[in-house]
Scaffold this motif. Structure first.
Motif, mmCIF file in Angstrom:
data_model
loop_
_atom_site.group_PDB
_atom_site.id
_atom_site.type_symbol
_atom_site.label_atom_id
_atom_site.label_comp_id
_atom_site.label_asym_id
_atom_site.label_seq_id
_atom_site.Cartn_x
_atom_site.Cartn_y
_atom_site.Cartn_z
ATOM 1 N N ALA A 61 0.838 -1.197 0.000
ATOM 2 C CA ALA A 61 0.000 0.000 0.000
ATOM 3 C C ALA A 61 0.875 1.250 0.000
ATOM 4 C CB ALA A 61 -0.921 -0.001 1.211
ATOM 5 N N GLY A 62 1.236 1.722 -1.196
ATOM 6 C CA GLY A 62 2.036 2.937 -1.304
ATOM 7 C C GLY A 62 3.509 2.688 -1.069
ATOM 8 N N THR A 63 4.128 1.832 -1.847
ATOM 9 C CA THR A 63 5.545 1.515 -1.696
ATOM 10 C C THR A 63 6.403 2.548 -2.425
ATOM 11 O OG1 THR A 63 5.071 -0.850 -1.581
ATOM 12 C CG2 THR A 63 7.326 -0.216 -2.131
ATOM 13 N N PRO A 64 7.309 3.239 -1.739
ATOM 14 C CA PRO A 64 8.200 4.175 -2.433
ATOM 15 C C PRO A 64 9.157 3.417 -3.348
ATOM 16 C CG PRO A 64 8.158 4.601 -0.065
ATOM 17 C CD PRO A 64 7.514 3.265 -0.285
ATOM 18 N N TYR A 65 9.444 3.980 -4.495
ATOM 19 C CA TYR A 65 10.396 3.366 -5.423
ATOM 20 C C TYR A 65 11.324 4.440 -5.968
ATOM 21 C CZ TYR A 65 8.188 5.439 -9.531
ATOM 22 O OH TYR A 65 7.730 6.339 -10.451
ATOM 23 N N ARG A 66 12.412 3.976 -6.555
ATOM 24 C CA ARG A 66 13.375 4.888 -7.186
ATOM 25 C C ARG A 66 13.965 4.192 -8.410
ATOM 26 N NH1 ARG A 66 18.996 5.879 -6.291
ATOM 27 N NH2 ARG A 66 18.938 4.286 -4.670
ATOM 28 N N ILE A 67 13.794 4.791 -9.567
ATOM 29 C CA ILE A 67 14.418 4.309 -10.794
ATOM 30 C C ILE A 67 15.661 5.157 -11.060
ATOM 31 C CG2 ILE A 67 14.174 4.029 -13.297
ATOM 32 C CD1 ILE A 67 11.201 3.610 -12.885
ATOM 33 N N THR A 68 16.795 4.512 -11.176
ATOM 34 C CA THR A 68 18.036 5.254 -11.378
ATOM 35 C C THR A 68 18.545 5.168 -12.811
ATOM 36 O OG1 THR A 68 19.255 3.311 -10.582
ATOM 37 C CG2 THR A 68 18.795 5.055 -8.983
ATOM 38 N N GLU A 69 18.058 4.244 -13.601
ATOM 39 C CA GLU A 69 18.532 4.103 -14.972
ATOM 40 C C GLU A 69 17.428 3.495 -15.829
ATOM 41 O OE1 GLU A 69 21.826 4.890 -17.541
ATOM 42 O OE2 GLU A 69 21.531 5.299 -15.416
ATOM 43 N N LEU A 70 16.682 4.344 -16.517
ATOM 44 C CA LEU A 70 15.626 3.917 -17.425
ATOM 45 C C LEU A 70 16.011 4.374 -18.822
ATOM 46 C CD1 LEU A 70 12.803 2.933 -18.306
ATOM 47 C CD2 LEU A 70 11.889 5.127 -17.487
ATOM 48 N N LYS A 71 16.265 3.409 -19.713
ATOM 49 C CA LYS A 71 16.780 3.774 -21.022
ATOM 50 C C LYS A 71 16.184 2.889 -22.099
ATOM 51 C CE LYS A 71 21.089 4.279 -23.643
ATOM 52 N NZ LYS A 71 22.563 4.226 -23.592
ATOM 53 N N VAL A 72 15.846 3.504 -23.242
ATOM 54 C CA VAL A 72 15.434 2.782 -24.437
ATOM 55 C C VAL A 72 16.354 3.247 -25.559
ATOM 56 C CG1 VAL A 72 13.594 2.329 -26.085
ATOM 57 C CG2 VAL A 72 13.045 2.647 -23.665
ATOM 58 N N ASP A 73 17.103 2.315 -26.155
ATOM 59 C CA ASP A 73 18.062 2.714 -27.178
ATOM 60 C C ASP A 73 17.411 2.841 -28.549
ATOM 61 O OD1 ASP A 73 17.814 0.177 -28.311
ATOM 62 O OD2 ASP A 73 19.735 -0.546 -27.571
ATOM 63 N N GLU A 74 18.226 3.117 -29.565
ATOM 64 C CA GLU A 74 17.719 3.364 -30.909
ATOM 65 C C GLU A 74 17.002 2.153 -31.501
ATOM 66 O OE1 GLU A 74 21.115 6.135 -30.109
ATOM 67 O OE2 GLU A 74 20.693 4.009 -29.791
ATOM 68 N N TYR A 75 17.264 0.974 -30.966
ATOM 69 C CA TYR A 75 16.653 -0.244 -31.482
ATOM 70 C C TYR A 75 15.413 -0.651 -30.682
ATOM 71 C CZ TYR A 75 21.097 -0.561 -33.933
ATOM 72 O OH TYR A 75 22.193 -0.295 -34.727
ATOM 73 N N GLY A 76 15.011 0.179 -29.728
ATOM 74 C CA GLY A 76 13.827 -0.123 -28.931
ATOM 75 C C GLY A 76 14.075 -1.082 -27.794
ATOM 76 N N ILE A 77 15.332 -1.251 -27.383
ATOM 77 C CA ILE A 77 15.674 -2.161 -26.290
ATOM 78 C C ILE A 77 15.603 -1.405 -24.960
ATOM 79 C CG2 ILE A 77 17.375 -3.736 -25.347
ATOM 80 C CD1 ILE A 77 16.135 -4.576 -28.033
ATOM 81 N N LEU A 78 14.812 -1.929 -24.042
ATOM 82 C CA LEU A 78 14.587 -1.306 -22.738
ATOM 83 C C LEU A 78 15.519 -1.900 -21.693
ATOM 84 C CD1 LEU A 78 12.756 0.205 -20.528
ATOM 85 C CD2 LEU A 78 11.536 -1.978 -20.392
ATOM 86 N N LYS A 79 16.081 -1.017 -20.864
ATOM 87 C CA LYS A 79 16.799 -1.430 -19.668
ATOM 88 C C LYS A 79 16.415 -0.474 -18.551
ATOM 89 C CE LYS A 79 20.859 -3.564 -21.812
ATOM 90 N NZ LYS A 79 22.345 -3.565 -21.905
ATOM 91 N N ALA A 80 16.228 -1.000 -17.356
ATOM 92 C CA ALA A 80 15.883 -0.157 -16.215
ATOM 93 C C ALA A 80 16.296 -0.843 -14.933
ATOM 94 C CB ALA A 80 14.386 0.141 -16.195
ATOM 95 N N ARG A 81 16.572 -0.027 -13.924
ATOM 96 C CA ARG A 81 16.909 -0.530 -12.587
ATOM 97 C C ARG A 81 16.030 0.198 -11.576
ATOM 98 N NH1 ARG A 81 22.029 0.286 -12.762
ATOM 99 N NH2 ARG A 81 22.212 2.164 -11.498
ATOM 100 N N LEU A 82 15.258 -0.542 -10.805
ATOM 101 C CA LEU A 82 14.309 0.039 -9.856
ATOM 102 C C LEU A 82 14.599 -0.505 -8.462
ATOM 103 C CD1 LEU A 82 10.481 0.451 -10.326
ATOM 104 C CD2 LEU A 82 11.353 -0.675 -8.298
ATOM 105 N N SER A 83 14.687 0.384 -7.484
ATOM 106 C CA SER A 83 14.944 -0.012 -6.100
ATOM 107 C C SER A 83 13.749 0.320 -5.229
ATOM 108 C CB SER A 83 16.189 0.715 -5.558
ATOM 109 O OG SER A 83 17.329 0.413 -6.334
ATOM 110 N N TYR A 84 13.459 -0.551 -4.263
ATOM 111 C CA TYR A 84 12.361 -0.310 -3.333
ATOM 112 C C TYR A 84 12.590 -1.137 -2.079
ATOM 113 C CZ TYR A 84 10.351 -4.917 -4.329
ATOM 114 O OH TYR A 84 10.156 -6.266 -4.440
ATOM 115 N N GLY A 85 11.868 -0.805 -1.027
ATOM 116 C CA GLY A 85 11.944 -1.602 0.204
ATOM 117 C C GLY A 85 13.339 -1.642 0.790
ATOM 118 N N ALA A 86 13.641 -2.755 1.429
ATOM 119 C CA ALA A 86 14.923 -2.913 2.123
ATOM 120 C C ALA A 86 16.010 -3.300 1.126
ATOM 121 C CB ALA A 86 14.801 -3.962 3.227
#
Length: 284
Positions: free
Chosen positions: A221-246
């Motif tokens: 119920a309302g978990t804080p999150y933080r994305i530090t690296e969200l990227k989509v390159d020229e070929y449409g490839i997604l990469k992301a890193r999301l941190s939450y909780g402990a």
């Protein structure tokens, strides 16, 4: 939590004890923040090779107003620090002139950099006080993330990975993400994330709140999150890193799907035209 095969306790302990990642500064043009006013100024070009070796090129002006460039190179230390001797060169080939070898004009002095993220830090130039500087992004690349994705997710506290469908869009300065997980057994889980969106060089960062509607997903119920690296390159490839909780981290990797209002048999992969390219631009 979603039903998944839990890793052995020993493997989880190893993952949990893994050392922090180095910052790995983004390559490209960096600008001194206090001097960024839209007019010709000075800046720094960073090239990173082999993980730790960094080549720093400074371009600016001499006291008489003429332009100059200088370079320093060496290995980063502690995953975030760099220091070297800033060296000026002369007598290289001129535009339209004959080939000739440049030579060292003078060693101007020491340069030191402390990175605090992959796109920001502090630089100390010879004879100057430390100044903030950051990765400069020319292109408005928001269009790359405003679409659907099919991605795989792995977590630092689990072995294995699982598939999710993502929809991303922006409203003003906020990023919205809807994540749908359909397990082989059990009910579908829908998680929604809303937070501020910040450009992070050629990637994005976001911090906000996540919530899984059925109450059994990764976000309570309302978990804080933080994305530090969200990227989509020229070929449409997604990469992301999301941190939450402990200190739990989720790693996303996937492929974007074309924008479409009506979908019958699923979306096709993104096309080059959606990113402002032609198919020939991306042909190797």
């Amino acid at each position: 939590m979603l039903t998944r095969t839990r890793a052995a306790i020993a493997a989880v302990a190893i993952l949990g004890a893994a050392p922090a990642f180095a910052l790995f500064p983004q390559q490209g043009m960096w600008t001194i923040g206090s001097e960024l006013n839209g007019k010709p100024g000075r800046g720094v070009q960073i090239d990173r090779q082999g993980g730790r070796v960094l080549i720093l090129t400074y371009f600016g002006y001499r006291a008489d107003g003429s332009a100059t460039f200088m370079q320093a190179s060496g290995a980063m230390t502690n995953g975030k620090s760099f220091s070297g001797e800033l060296t000026e060169f002369k007598n290289g080939p001129a535009l339209g002139g004959p080939t000739r070898s440049g030579e060292v004009a003078q060693v101007v002095g020491p340069v030191a950099v402390e990175f605090d993220t992959s796109t920001s830090g502090t630089i100390t130039l010879p004879g100057e006080a430390p100044q903030r500087f950051s990765r400069f992004q020319y292109e408005d690349h928001t269009v790359r993330i405003e679409r659907g994705f099919t991605a795989w997710v792995s977590e630092s506290s689990w072995m294995g990975s699982y598939r999710v469908a993502l929809e991303m869009w922006t409203e003003g300065k906020d990023l919205h993400i809807q994540e749908v997980t359909t397990p082989e057994v059990g009910a579908q889980t829908v998680c929604k994330l809303v937070g501020e969106l910040r450009s992070n060089g050629d990637a994005f960062a976001s911090a906000g709140t996540a919530y899984c509607a059925d109450g059994v997903g990764w976000a309570g119920a309302g978990t804080p999150y933080r994305i530090t690296e969200l990227k989509v390159d020229e070929y449409g490839i997604l990469k992301a890193r999301l941190s939450y909780g402990a200190d739990v981290t989720r790693y996303y990797s996937g492929r974007c799907k074309e924008n479409a209002q009506v979908v019958f048999l699923g979306r096709r992969p993104c096309q080059a035209e959606e990113f402002g390219f032609t198919p020939g631009d991306l042909r190797e």
